[in-house]
Design an enzyme around this catalytic site. Structure first.
Site, PDB file in Angstrom:
ATOM      1  N   MET A 135      65.356  42.742 -14.345  1.00  0.00           N
ATOM      2  CA  MET A 135      65.562  41.516 -15.096  1.00  0.00           C
ATOM      3  C   MET A 135      66.988  41.377 -15.610  1.00  0.00           C
ATOM      4  SD  MET A 135      63.573  40.045 -18.465  1.00  0.00           S
ATOM      5  CE  MET A 135      62.012  39.825 -17.585  1.00  0.00           C
ATOM      6  N   LYS A 184      74.384  16.671 -11.455  1.00  0.00           N
ATOM      7  CA  LYS A 184      73.065  17.066 -11.957  1.00  0.00           C
ATOM      8  C   LYS A 184      72.976  18.586 -12.068  1.00  0.00           C
ATOM      9  CE  LYS A 184      71.049  17.277  -7.311  1.00  0.00           C
ATOM     10  NZ  LYS A 184      69.985  16.802  -6.412  1.00  0.00           N
ATOM     11  N   TYR A 190      63.449  50.910  -9.783  1.00  0.00           N
ATOM     12  CA  TYR A 190      61.986  50.944  -9.765  1.00  0.00           C
ATOM     13  C   TYR A 190      61.430  51.373  -8.407  1.00  0.00           C
ATOM     14  CZ  TYR A 190      61.908  48.401 -14.209  1.00  0.00           C
ATOM     15  OH  TYR A 190      62.062  48.022 -15.520  1.00  0.00           O
ATOM     16  N   ARG A 222      60.327  11.599   0.610  1.00  0.00           N
ATOM     17  CA  ARG A 222      60.386  12.253  -0.687  1.00  0.00           C
ATOM     18  C   ARG A 222      60.357  11.129  -1.709  1.00  0.00           C
ATOM     19  NH1 ARG A 222      65.322  16.345  -1.936  1.00  0.00           N
ATOM     20  NH2 ARG A 222      66.357  14.332  -2.327  1.00  0.00           N
TER      21      ARG A 222
END
Length: 395
Positions: free
Chosen positions: A302, A33, A254, A124
């Site tokens: 990013m 998966k 940043y 779950r």
């Protein structure tokens, strides 16, 4: 740009090791998966099937379609969907479906094969314990009518990666009770399965007829402190795209949350959180350059982040290993996960679609010749054509 190198020999070796732990009692389902845990659905599926796995496990019918569209006809189990999905397609293409609620059982079309999932304590997915007796009675009635086939009964362990956790024997006991209830209703499933990767390694009582190998296939040891001998299959690497020598007191990235304390070399890495580099690695993580670990300096952006390389001699184009098998100075995916306060599953599956996967290794090549495959099996088209290095020299 960043590139993920996937060692199919490692995947093959891990598959053989895990299948050996389960044999001869149980067969092995390889869980592919989430694009093969980020490694590539189709190359991984072909590799594991050639290396000892007899089943493939996926989450969705969309993943099952990718396998069937690629000509892979091995047994497949899919287990997460709503009640309105195209179950008739699954019946036509021989994809087994998990049933986790009475409503899902009612939605099954004629001719489908199912595995009934009971919630034994994970809380779950899975049929609630109070609904289990009625569900197996109804499933047995439908089987007698020839409407469907019940091939399996299964559940999922909550804490097998925590040796000695008391929930494991409780779940085993509850699973045995569920099997007894199913038998009383007249069901005779040929596949009972409970063990995940950690269960394969450490809970032999959970092996039953089939085990489900997930994270361990890709080389991550599923239990901290227990070494099964797995080999990590993915290396994430990039090349330096900017190199600068800067003085002490230079703010980096940043908000200048990293400030140099000496003359140093800073190196720009062309990968960021859009590619799967967690922002939490800012000022925490590390990479390897020239066999030396170097810290991530400042905030991960990013598309890029900066590394403090100290006095290393770094040039444009030099290789930077973000994580890898751990043979040298490079961090492992487990270390990245610890720095990012998550698990290796999230790191591997988070490597973005714009990061190409390059495949190396002998084991999956039909001719036995090492081949490097180019492409991303997560592409909407189902993956680009596979090409060998001989056919694609620039690969």
């Amino acid at each position: 740009m960043a590139e993920a190198i996937v060692d199919l020999d490692a995947v093959a070796r891990n598959t053989r090791l895990l299948s050996g732990l389960a044999a001869p009692r149980a067969a092995t389902m390889a869980v592919v998966k989430a694009n093969g845990f980020g490694h590539g659905l189709l190359p991984v599926a072909r590799t594991v099937l050639a290396s000892g796995a007899s089943w493939l496990g996926v989450t969705s019918l969309a993943e099952a379609r990718q396998l069937r569209d690629a000509g892979i006809d091995a047994p497949v189990l899919a287990w997460l969907y709503g009640t309105g999905d195209d179950f008739a397609w699954a019946a036509r293409h021989g994809v087994d479906l998990s049933v986790s609620t009475p409503a899902h059982l009612d939605a099954m079309p004629p001719g489908v094969t199912v595995h009934l999932k009971v919630d034994t304590g994970l809380t779950r997915n899975g049929v609630a314990w109070s609904d289990w007796p009625d569900l197996v009675r109804r499933a047995a009635e439908l089987e007698r009518q020839g409407t469907l086939r019940v091939r399996g009964v299964w559940s999922h362990l909550a804490s097998a990666d925590d040796p000695g956790n008391p929930s494991v024997p409780r779940q085993l006991e509850r699973f045995e009770e569920a099997l007894a209830v199913a038998a009383k209703a007249g069901l005779t499933p040929t596949l009972r399965h409970l063990a995940n990767s950690a269960g394969i390694v450490d809970v032999p009582a959970a092996h039953y007829d089939l085990v489900r190998a997930g994270l361990a296939l890709y080389g991550v040891e599923p239990i901290d402190g227990v070494v099964a001998g797995l080999r990590r299959a993915m290396t994430l690497r990039a090349s330096a795209v900017n190199v600068k020598r800067v003085p002490p007191g230079t703010g980096v990235s940043y908000l200048h949350q990293y400030v140099t304390d000496r003359d140093t070399t800073v190196v720009l890495v062309p990968a960021g959180y859009a590619d799967g580099v967690p922002r939490l690695l800012s000022n925490r993580g590390a990479v390897a350059i020239g066999g030396v670990r170097c810290p991530i300096a400042g905030r991960v952006a990013m598309d890029q982040f900066v590394v403090d390389a100290g006095d290393l001699d770094v040039a444009l184009g030099d290789e930077i290993v973000l994580f890898g098998p751990g043979d040298g100075a490079e961090p492992t995916v487990e270390e990245w996960a610890a720095w990012a306060q998550t698990n290796p599953h999230e790191i591997l599956t988070g490597i973005g679609a714009r990061v190409p996967r390059t495949y190396i290794g002998n084991d999956a090549a039909p001719s036995g010749v090492a081949r490097t495959y180019i492409g991303n099996d997560a592409a909407p088209s189902g993956g680009v054509a596979e090409q060998s290095r001989e056919e694609q020299p620039h690969g």
